[in-house]
Write a protein that holds these residues in place. Structure first.
Motif, mmCIF file in Angstrom:
data_model
loop_
_atom_site.group_PDB
_atom_site.id
_atom_site.type_symbol
_atom_site.label_atom_id
_atom_site.label_comp_id
_atom_site.label_asym_id
_atom_site.label_seq_id
_atom_site.Cartn_x
_atom_site.Cartn_y
_atom_site.Cartn_z
ATOM 1 N N PHE A 151 0.842 -1.400 -0.019
ATOM 2 C CA PHE A 151 -0.046 0.164 0.074
ATOM 3 C C PHE A 151 0.897 1.248 -0.005
ATOM 4 O O PHE A 151 0.037 2.411 0.145
ATOM 5 C CB PHE A 151 -1.080 -0.075 1.331
ATOM 6 N N THR A 201 -9.080 10.809 3.345
ATOM 7 C CA THR A 201 -8.661 11.594 2.331
ATOM 8 C C THR A 201 -8.408 13.021 2.522
ATOM 9 O O THR A 201 -7.574 13.381 1.735
ATOM 10 C CB THR A 201 -9.733 11.479 1.027
ATOM 11 N N ASN A 247 -4.835 9.738 2.890
ATOM 12 C CA ASN A 247 -4.557 9.466 1.832
ATOM 13 C C ASN A 247 -4.321 10.682 1.017
ATOM 14 O O ASN A 247 -5.204 11.576 0.732
ATOM 15 C CB ASN A 247 -5.877 8.891 1.223
ATOM 16 N N TRP A 302 -2.494 8.748 -3.268
ATOM 17 C CA TRP A 302 -3.788 8.847 -3.701
ATOM 18 C C TRP A 302 -4.231 7.812 -4.726
ATOM 19 O O TRP A 302 -5.366 7.215 -4.555
ATOM 20 C CB TRP A 302 -4.081 10.093 -4.482
ATOM 21 N N GLU A 303 -3.182 7.055 -5.466
ATOM 22 C CA GLU A 303 -3.328 6.103 -6.457
ATOM 23 C C GLU A 303 -3.888 4.467 -5.824
ATOM 24 O O GLU A 303 -4.248 3.712 -6.241
ATOM 25 C CB GLU A 303 -2.489 5.860 -7.134
ATOM 26 N N ILE A 304 -3.536 4.569 -4.363
ATOM 27 C CA ILE A 304 -3.560 3.326 -3.679
ATOM 28 C C ILE A 304 -5.437 3.401 -3.399
ATOM 29 O O ILE A 304 -5.678 4.184 -2.614
ATOM 30 C CB ILE A 304 -2.814 3.101 -2.753
ATOM 31 N N SER A 305 -5.886 2.276 -3.172
ATOM 32 C CA SER A 305 -7.148 2.036 -2.915
ATOM 33 C C SER A 305 -7.571 2.262 -1.728
ATOM 34 O O SER A 305 -6.925 1.237 -0.885
ATOM 35 C CB SER A 305 -7.855 0.755 -3.635
ATOM 36 N N ILE A 306 -8.166 2.938 -0.854
ATOM 37 C CA ILE A 306 -8.654 2.895 0.402
ATOM 38 C C ILE A 306 -9.397 1.718 0.693
ATOM 39 O O ILE A 306 -9.312 0.995 1.958
ATOM 40 C CB ILE A 306 -9.447 4.162 0.771
ATOM 41 N N THR A 307 -10.272 1.491 -0.039
ATOM 42 C CA THR A 307 -11.090 0.231 -0.093
ATOM 43 C C THR A 307 -10.379 -0.898 0.393
ATOM 44 O O THR A 307 -10.662 -1.826 1.055
ATOM 45 C CB THR A 307 -12.054 0.046 -1.176
ATOM 46 N N GLU A 308 -9.586 -1.184 -0.531
ATOM 47 C CA GLU A 308 -8.458 -2.533 -0.614
ATOM 48 C C GLU A 308 -7.722 -2.616 0.849
ATOM 49 O O GLU A 308 -7.756 -3.521 1.459
ATOM 50 C CB GLU A 308 -7.612 -2.376 -1.773
ATOM 51 N N GLN A 311 -10.160 -3.286 3.674
ATOM 52 C CA GLN A 311 -10.846 -4.915 3.544
ATOM 53 C C GLN A 311 -9.614 -5.678 4.155
ATOM 54 O O GLN A 311 -9.974 -6.453 4.936
ATOM 55 C CB GLN A 311 -11.228 -5.167 2.058
#
Length: 393
Positions: free
Chosen positions: A16, A55, A83, A111-117, A120
């Motif tokens: 991440f 964010t 983020n 920013w390009e890293i997914s917060i959702t991932e 989870q």
């Protein structure tokens, strides 16, 4: 055994692209859950151990982010991940400085890293760890009940603990109300964080298990060293300082034993010491220092003890009720002052002649001369039982 922020960071920092901006010294803490954080009002609903991810959507408001981290730190949260790149180009210097000064973990993620991932991934780690902890806790419950030979118990505990090593049980009881639940959970978190700090110390190298029973906690140490044994009671007391200050904390310590087959014995003795702590009001008691009380507090059926106390003191207690006298307390003081009439007089603010008159009447009522320690002993034990009953009530 809980999931720690530092461990999750180490295992996911490449995936991440995480970077520590401040508060590295505070990362050896438990993470209970992960929350998306875009509004500071949600912080008031946190209970401690939460990890926030934002964010910085509202960071345009002056001081918003600083207010958020200060609120999270106050509520004993695990830390925050920001983020950066869209709403917040870079973390304000004042926030970095404050987090570093107060050891509050502040991490940066592009920013390009997914917060959702990330959420989870972290939440699944926490769920998996909680399931594993439940297995450990259930296995230890079986072990302290003497069922350590069960194949599933040995398999679960054998993965993490030295079955042939030393074990020691600590029993912690706290008198609490429904309103105390938050402070109680915070105390348990502090205790777990203590072991987190020890985990990376090769000089300590102690494994532990924490079991929440119906109304008390059992802490089990595996292969603890003398340094740990000497420091731990005070550190447990410190973790539960909120209750200790109000004299609602009780700790019983069992002896150290070899091999897991003897863990049950250490646990039972720790529980006995805890009962004495509750019965006498002393906050910390070691079983090996209990002396005669080992026998008294080891009796599980308290009805037997109360029946014995009634047989010994019942006649005198009934006499006091009928005649509105104070012979029971006079006898207590007589025993306490080693049969000294002067001592009883000073202790009860009563003239010596009055004390002598009462003692002579007590002897007649009881049919006992109370002339030596052997004759006084049954009454002393009965008073101990009466005190135990009052404390437990």
């Amino acid at each position: 055994m809980a999931v720690r922020f530092w461990e999750m960071y180490e295992e996911t920092k490449v995936q991440f692209k995480l970077k520590i901006a401040a508060g590295k010294a505070g990362m050896d803490t438990v993470v209970s859950w992960v929350h998306m954080l875009e509004d500071e009002t949600i912080v008031s609903r946190f209970h401690g151990e939460e990890l926030g991810i934002t964010t910085g959507m509202k960071a345009a408001s002056p001081g918003w982010l600083l207010k958020v981290v200060q609120g999270m730190a106050k509520d004993d949260c695990a830390g925050i991940i920001i983020n950066t790149g869209m709403y917040l180009k870079e973390i304000p210097e004042e926030v970095i400085l404050w987090c570093e000064e107060h050891n509050f973990p502040l991490l940066e993620m592009p920013w390009e890293i997914s917060i959702t991932e990330l959420i989870q991934d972290y939440c699944m780690r926490i769920i998996d760890q909680k399931q594993f902890e439940k297995k450990i806790s259930n296995a230890f419950r079986e072990a302290i009940q003497g069922r350590w030979k069960e194949a599933d118990v040995r398999q679960v505990l054998g993965e993490r603990y030295d079955m042939e090593g030393t074990y020691q049980a600590f029993c912690v009881y706290v008198k609490k109300t429904m309103e105390d639940e938050f402070n109680y959970n915070q105390s348990v978190i502090k205790l777990e964080n203590l072991f987190g700090l020890w985990k990376g110390n090769d000089k300590i190298n102690t494994s532990y298990g924490l079991i929440r029973m119906e109304d008390y906690i059992v802490l089990i140490l595996n292969n603890s060293r003398e340094k740990v044994f000497a420091e731990l009671p005070g550190l447990i007391l410190q973790s539960f300082s909120y209750f200790a200050k109000e004299h609602r904390f009780y700790l019983g310590i069992g002896p150290r034993v070899s091999h897991i087959e003897n863990l049950s014995a250490s646990y039972k003795k720790a529980r006995t010491a805890m009962k004495m702590s509750m019965g006498t009001g002393r906050q910390i008691i070691q079983f090996e220092e209990m002396g005669f009380f080992k026998l008294l507090f080891s009796v599980e059926d308290t009805d037997i003890l109360n029946s014995y106390a009634g047989e010994i003191l019942g006649t005198l207690e009934e006499y006091d009720k009928v005649h509105n006298s104070v012979y029971v307390e006079t006898l207590r003081s007589y025993i306490k002052n080693d049969r000294s009439l002067i001592g009883v007089a000073e202790d009860t603010f009563t003239h010596r002649n009055t004390v002598n008159y009462r003692i002579q009447n007590i002897k007649k009522i009881l049919g006992c001369e109370l002339k030596n320690a052997e004759e006084l002993f049954p009454y002393q034990v009965a008073f101990y039982i009466r005190d135990m009953t009052k404390k437990e009530e």
